[in-house]
Design a protein around this motif. Structure first.
Motif, PDB file in Angstrom:
ATOM      1  N   PHE A 187      16.070  30.613  25.492  1.00  0.00           N
ATOM      2  CA  PHE A 187      15.473  30.590  26.824  1.00  0.00           C
ATOM      3  C   PHE A 187      14.974  31.978  27.213  1.00  0.00           C
ATOM      4  O   PHE A 187      13.895  32.122  27.784  1.00  0.00           O
ATOM      5  CB  PHE A 187      16.466  30.057  27.857  1.00  0.00           C
ATOM      6  CG  PHE A 187      15.896  29.982  29.239  1.00  0.00           C
ATOM      7  CD1 PHE A 187      14.798  29.186  29.517  1.00  0.00           C
ATOM      8  CD2 PHE A 187      16.463  30.713  30.268  1.00  0.00           C
ATOM      9  CE1 PHE A 187      14.256  29.131  30.788  1.00  0.00           C
ATOM     10  CE2 PHE A 187      15.936  30.663  31.551  1.00  0.00           C
ATOM     11  CZ  PHE A 187      14.831  29.866  31.810  1.00  0.00           C
TER      12      PHE A 187
ATOM     13  N   PHE B  54      16.638  23.107  27.196  1.00  0.00           N
ATOM     14  CA  PHE B  54      17.937  23.763  27.075  1.00  0.00           C
ATOM     15  C   PHE B  54      19.014  23.064  27.891  1.00  0.00           C
ATOM     16  O   PHE B  54      19.923  23.693  28.421  1.00  0.00           O
ATOM     17  CB  PHE B  54      17.818  25.235  27.499  1.00  0.00           C
ATOM     18  CG  PHE B  54      16.791  25.989  26.701  1.00  0.00           C
ATOM     19  CD1 PHE B  54      17.067  26.421  25.417  1.00  0.00           C
ATOM     20  CD2 PHE B  54      15.530  26.226  27.218  1.00  0.00           C
ATOM     21  CE1 PHE B  54      16.119  27.086  24.670  1.00  0.00           C
ATOM     22  CE2 PHE B  54      14.578  26.902  26.481  1.00  0.00           C
ATOM     23  CZ  PHE B  54      14.869  27.331  25.201  1.00  0.00           C
TER      24      PHE B  54
ATOM     25  N   PHE C 289      16.105  34.088  34.865  1.00  0.00           N
ATOM     26  CA  PHE C 289      17.027  33.746  33.780  1.00  0.00           C
ATOM     27  C   PHE C 289      18.397  33.362  34.349  1.00  0.00           C
ATOM     28  O   PHE C 289      18.964  32.327  33.990  1.00  0.00           O
ATOM     29  CB  PHE C 289      17.168  34.937  32.823  1.00  0.00           C
ATOM     30  CG  PHE C 289      18.144  34.716  31.714  1.00  0.00           C
ATOM     31  CD1 PHE C 289      17.772  34.061  30.558  1.00  0.00           C
ATOM     32  CD2 PHE C 289      19.453  35.175  31.817  1.00  0.00           C
ATOM     33  CE1 PHE C 289      18.684  33.845  29.527  1.00  0.00           C
ATOM     34  CE2 PHE C 289      20.362  34.979  30.801  1.00  0.00           C
ATOM     35  CZ  PHE C 289      19.973  34.313  29.649  1.00  0.00           C
ATOM     36  N   ASP C 290      18.911  34.193  35.245  1.00  0.00           N
ATOM     37  CA  ASP C 290      20.226  33.928  35.833  1.00  0.00           C
ATOM     38  C   ASP C 290      20.235  32.625  36.630  1.00  0.00           C
ATOM     39  O   ASP C 290      21.204  31.863  36.562  1.00  0.00           O
ATOM     40  CB  ASP C 290      20.665  35.087  36.726  1.00  0.00           C
ATOM     41  CG  ASP C 290      21.048  36.324  35.940  1.00  0.00           C
ATOM     42  OD1 ASP C 290      21.260  36.225  34.717  1.00  0.00           O
ATOM     43  OD2 ASP C 290      21.126  37.399  36.564  1.00  0.00           O
TER      44      ASP C 290
ATOM     45  N   ASP D  61      25.074  26.121  27.891  1.00  0.00           N
ATOM     46  CA  ASP D  61      25.497  27.518  27.884  1.00  0.00           C
ATOM     47  C   ASP D  61      26.053  27.929  26.526  1.00  0.00           C
ATOM     48  O   ASP D  61      27.237  28.227  26.376  1.00  0.00           O
ATOM     49  CB  ASP D  61      26.515  27.758  29.000  1.00  0.00           C
ATOM     50  CG  ASP D  61      26.690  29.234  29.303  1.00  0.00           C
ATOM     51  OD1 ASP D  61      25.769  30.011  28.999  1.00  0.00           O
ATOM     52  OD2 ASP D  61      27.748  29.603  29.830  1.00  0.00           O
TER      53      ASP D  61
ATOM     54  N   PHE E 292      22.614  23.415  32.315  1.00  0.00           N
ATOM     55  CA  PHE E 292      22.140  24.307  31.256  1.00  0.00           C
ATOM     56  C   PHE E 292      23.138  24.342  30.108  1.00  0.00           C
ATOM     57  O   PHE E 292      24.339  24.470  30.310  1.00  0.00           O
ATOM     58  CB  PHE E 292      21.922  25.724  31.798  1.00  0.00           C
ATOM     59  CG  PHE E 292      21.222  26.627  30.812  1.00  0.00           C
ATOM     60  CD1 PHE E 292      19.847  26.637  30.722  1.00  0.00           C
ATOM     61  CD2 PHE E 292      21.941  27.455  29.964  1.00  0.00           C
ATOM     62  CE1 PHE E 292      19.189  27.454  29.807  1.00  0.00           C
ATOM     63  CE2 PHE E 292      21.312  28.275  29.048  1.00  0.00           C
ATOM     64  CZ  PHE E 292      19.927  28.272  28.970  1.00  0.00           C
TER      65      PHE E 292
ATOM     66  N   ALA F  98      13.579  25.001  31.089  1.00  0.00           N
ATOM     67  CA  ALA F  98      15.011  25.039  30.775  1.00  0.00           C
ATOM     68  C   ALA F  98      15.615  23.643  30.813  1.00  0.00           C
ATOM     69  O   ALA F  98      16.391  23.273  29.934  1.00  0.00           O
ATOM     70  CB  ALA F  98      15.738  25.968  31.752  1.00  0.00           C
TER      71      ALA F  98
ATOM     72  N   THR G 250      20.235  29.708  33.983  1.00  0.00           N
ATOM     73  CA  THR G 250      21.422  29.604  33.133  1.00  0.00           C
ATOM     74  C   THR G 250      22.697  29.309  33.921  1.00  0.00           C
ATOM     75  O   THR G 250      23.699  28.916  33.333  1.00  0.00           O
ATOM     76  CB  THR G 250      21.619  30.876  32.286  1.00  0.00           C
ATOM     77  OG1 THR G 250      21.715  32.012  33.145  1.00  0.00           O
ATOM     78  CG2 THR G 250      20.461  31.048  31.304  1.00  0.00           C
ATOM     79  N   LYS G 251      22.659  29.465  35.241  1.00  0.00           N
ATOM     80  CA  LYS G 251      23.824  29.142  36.066  1.00  0.00           C
ATOM     81  C   LYS G 251      23.851  27.677  36.503  1.00  0.00           C
ATOM     82  O   LYS G 251      24.829  27.242  37.121  1.00  0.00           O
ATOM     83  CB  LYS G 251      23.862  30.045  37.297  1.00  0.00           C
ATOM     84  CG  LYS G 251      24.224  31.470  36.951  1.00  0.00           C
ATOM     85  CD  LYS G 251      24.227  32.359  38.173  1.00  0.00           C
ATOM     86  CE  LYS G 251      24.536  33.788  37.744  1.00  0.00           C
ATOM     87  NZ  LYS G 251      24.458  34.712  38.870  1.00  0.00           N
TER      88      LYS G 251
ATOM     89  N   SER H 242      21.031  28.842  23.001  1.00  0.00           N
ATOM     90  CA  SER H 242      20.243  28.361  24.140  1.00  0.00           C
ATOM     91  C   SER H 242      19.881  29.517  25.067  1.00  0.00           C
ATOM     92  O   SER H 242      18.741  29.619  25.536  1.00  0.00           O
ATOM     93  CB  SER H 242      20.998  27.291  24.928  1.00  0.00           C
ATOM     94  OG  SER H 242      21.035  26.074  24.226  1.00  0.00           O
ATOM     95  N   ARG H 243      20.833  30.378  25.328  1.00  0.00           N
ATOM     96  CA  ARG H 243      20.559  31.531  26.198  1.00  0.00           C
ATOM     97  C   ARG H 243      19.498  32.436  25.568  1.00  0.00           C
ATOM     98  O   ARG H 243      18.568  32.875  26.233  1.00  0.00           O
ATOM     99  CB  ARG H 243      21.840  32.306  26.480  1.00  0.00           C
ATOM    100  CG  ARG H 243      22.851  31.523  27.314  1.00  0.00           C
ATOM    101  CD  ARG H 243      24.157  32.265  27.497  1.00  0.00           C
ATOM    102  NE  ARG H 243      24.017  33.422  28.352  1.00  0.00           N
ATOM    103  CZ  ARG H 243      23.990  33.382  29.692  1.00  0.00           C
ATOM    104  NH1 ARG H 243      24.098  32.227  30.308  1.00  0.00           N
ATOM    105  NH2 ARG H 243      23.866  34.488  30.390  1.00  0.00           N
TER     106      ARG H 243
END
Length: 96
Positions: A43, A73, A24-25, A35, A33, A69, A28-29, A39-40
């Protein structure tokens, strides 16, 4: 990690949760992505679903999750895609 825990409903071990959090990290980084909270959350729910469906190998989970993603996303998603994501996420909120 607390955000991910609510999607697991407490039925994953700490080590399983750590695998999901790492993937996940990573996703999303990424600069691409989207943010936003929906979306977070969307996902996170998708990632937990993949894990529950048997995608437990961390390397495979990472590859599939990154493609997912990027596809669903991304900051470059159309307004139609964004509306669909909001709609899907809001249904998840009702089910909880």
């Amino acid at each position: 990690m607390e955000g991910l825990k609510r999607f697991t409903k407490g039925d994953l071990s700490q080590s399983e949760l750590e695998v999901i959090k790492r993937v996940f990290d990573l996703a999303t980084k990424q600069s691409w992505f989207d943010d936003t909270q929906y979306s977070r959350d969307g996902f996170a729910a998708a990632l937990v679903g993949l894990f529950r469906c048997g995608m437990v190998n961390p390397t495979q989970l990472e590859r599939i999750a990154m493609f997912w993603a990027l596809s669903d996303f991304s900051q470059s998603m159309s307004n139609t895609q964004r509306a669909k994501l909001r709609s899907r996420y809001s249904r998840c909120e009702v089910e909880r």
